[in-house]
Design an enzyme around this catalytic site. Structure first.
Site, PDB file in Angstrom:
ATOM      1  N   PRO A 108       0.835  -1.212   0.000  1.00  6.51           N
ATOM      2  CA  PRO A 108       0.000   0.000   0.000  1.00  6.51           C
ATOM      3  C   PRO A 108       0.861   1.250   0.000  1.00  6.51           C
ATOM      4  O   PRO A 108       1.975   1.258   0.520  1.00  6.51           O
ATOM      5  CB  PRO A 108      -0.802  -0.143   1.298  1.00  6.51           C
ATOM      6  CG  PRO A 108      -0.867  -1.618   1.532  1.00  6.51           C
ATOM      7  CD  PRO A 108       0.469  -2.144   1.066  1.00  6.51           C
ATOM      8  N   CYS A 109       0.348   2.290  -0.599  1.00  2.00           N
ATOM      9  CA  CYS A 109       1.092   3.545  -0.732  1.00  2.00           C
ATOM     10  C   CYS A 109       1.556   4.048   0.632  1.00  2.00           C
ATOM     11  O   CYS A 109       0.747   4.215   1.547  1.00  2.00           O
ATOM     12  CB  CYS A 109       0.208   4.599  -1.396  1.00  2.00           C
ATOM     13  SG  CYS A 109       1.069   6.124  -1.782  1.00  2.00           S
ATOM     14  N   PRO A 110       2.866   4.289   0.812  1.00  2.00           N
ATOM     15  CA  PRO A 110       3.358   4.708   2.123  1.00  2.00           C
ATOM     16  C   PRO A 110       2.991   6.142   2.467  1.00  2.00           C
ATOM     17  O   PRO A 110       2.776   6.972   1.593  1.00  2.00           O
ATOM     18  CB  PRO A 110       4.875   4.553   1.996  1.00  2.00           C
ATOM     19  CG  PRO A 110       5.138   4.731   0.545  1.00  2.00           C
ATOM     20  CD  PRO A 110       3.951   4.140  -0.169  1.00  2.00           C
TER      21      PRO A 110
END
Length: 423
Positions: free
Chosen positions: A156-158
């Site tokens: 998932p996008c950090p």
């Protein structure tokens, strides 16, 4: 006085040795935390689970994280079939689940997959190669990951902290940290991850630079490319970032190349909605049915038959409109209205087709009971919208699989079988 805006603090001035030290320290901390949190029951469960993690030296061994329903995995498996057995067998596998399993099993071994989304896990298990481990635990509770040749799955996008200098220091990034932990345990030759377009510009590109640093410290050379699914036989405009890492010790032998567009060119037109779903019934039963929010009606949601679809979202409520009937009409700056009588959201199967899942791929509703039909359907929309389009995954992984087939010296006996099957 206006409040001063906090800025993302980068640590790109750190040396590669300092980055590696920070990364290794963090990975050790996370492993120790996973072990400390194990009960005797969970330890026994994991030991039993990993008895089935068998690396097969005669096949390409895959480790899949955040696997979801398996769009990236299915595309990879179909790509391997195409690379190894040829286009005829690939087409037959796309049309027939039994043929897919027969041929995928000859060259692939899914050693391990992990996701804690129940409905997606059920879909993965009933459709894809399921001989290896399917781990449904929170990834933070996994103490180690098995060996593989190819690791799949987009973290998932950090997020990033205005106060902390590194992505690894931000507690919101635990999924990113554990992705790297799995990579360092499993040591695949190559990994392939997908992420949202915004990753490329987050904090003016500083986040992506630090991601490259962290993967370099883990032993991988990373390349990044933004691709639009519509250029790869997918009837949908969907931009996503792909991150491909090649282990440092094979870089002299292999350099990954991203696929060139194959549709939307002078040689091949885009695949349209008519091509993809024109043969499906006009009034299906698997349609999310509810009122439309003002946000939904703030822009056009209906493409025409000769266009590609809007991006398929992970929500039935946000599904685009079916292209039949009259077009929507704009009546003010942020307000559109429907016209005519044929106005409905795309069905589950239509969304699956647009994401290029084969028709034999069935999506689970999570075995939910005593819930409304819309909620059961939404479990399916969510899995479909979260997936990597299957045919996009096929193209992205083709170059890797061609290399791995040769590198791992897959049995010549199977090559003979390929020649027989293709006459």
């Amino acid at each position: 006085m206006a409040k001063e805006e906090k800025k993302f603090i980068s640590s790109l001035s750190m040396s590669s040795e300092e980055v590696a030290s920070v990364l290794n320290k963090k990975i050790i901390e996370e492993k120790e935390e996973a072990r400390r949190n194990q009960t005797s029951e969970s330890k026994a469960f994991e030991q039993e689970l990993f008895k089935n993690a068998k690396y097969d030296p005669k096949k390409i061994n895959i480790l899949s994280l955040f696997s979801g329903a398996g769009g990236l995995d299915l595309g990879t498996e179909l790509s391997a079939i195409n690379q190894f057995f040829g286009n005829n067998i690939f087409k037959n596998s796309f049309d027939n689940k039994n043929i897919f399993h027969e041929y995928a099993n000859k060259i692939l071994n899914v050693v391990y997959s992990n996701d804690n989304y129940k409905a997606a896990n059920l879909s993965y298990k009933q459709n894809l190669l399921a001989d290896g481990i399917q781990d449904t635990r929170d990834i933070r509770k996994v103490t180690h990951f098995p060996k593989s040749d190819l690791m799949l799955g987009g973290f998932p996008c950090p997020g990033f902290s205005a106060a902390g200098p590194r992505l690894l220091d931000d507690p919101r990034n635990f999924l990113y940290i554990h992705y790297i932990r799995a990579l360092m345990d499993s040591k695949p030759l190559v990994f392939i991850a997908e992420n949202v377009k915004g990753l490329m510009t987050m904090a003016h590109g500083q986040v992506l630079k630090q991601i490259r640093e962290d993967f370099a410290a883990a032993g991988y050379y990373v390349t990044v490319q933004l691709l639009n699914a519509k250029n790869y036989n997918v009837p949908q405009s969907r931009e996503r970032v792909f991150i491909v890492g090649v282990r440092n010790d094979i870089r002299n032998d292999y350099q990954y190349e991203y696929p060139l567009p194959i549709t939307g060119t002078l040689q091949a037109p885009l695949v349209t909605l008519k091509d993809a779903i024109g043969d499906l019934p006009e009034h299906p039963k698997d349609v999310f049915d509810s009122d439309y929010s003002s946000m939904y009606m703030s822009r056009n949601r209906k493409k025409n038959w000769n266009d590609v679809s809007f991006t398929i979202q992970a929500s039935g409520r946000q599904a685009p409109q079916y292209p039949g009937g009259e077009p929507m009409k704009k009546i003010s700056k942020e307000k559109w209205i429907f016209q005519g009588e044929l106005n409905r959201r795309l069905s589950v199967r239509e969304c699956a087709r647009i994401q290029t899942f084969p028709d034999w791929f069935k999506f689970s509703n999570g075995n939910k009971v005593n819930v409304k039909e819309n909620n059961r359907l939404n479990e399916k929309y969510k899995q479909i919208g979260n997936a990597v389009p299957v045919l996009l995954a096929k193209e992205v992984t083709g170059n890797v699989l061609s290399y791995l087939i040769n590198k791992l010296n897959i049995s010549p006996k199977v090559y003979n079988e390929r020649r027989v099957n293709e006459g």
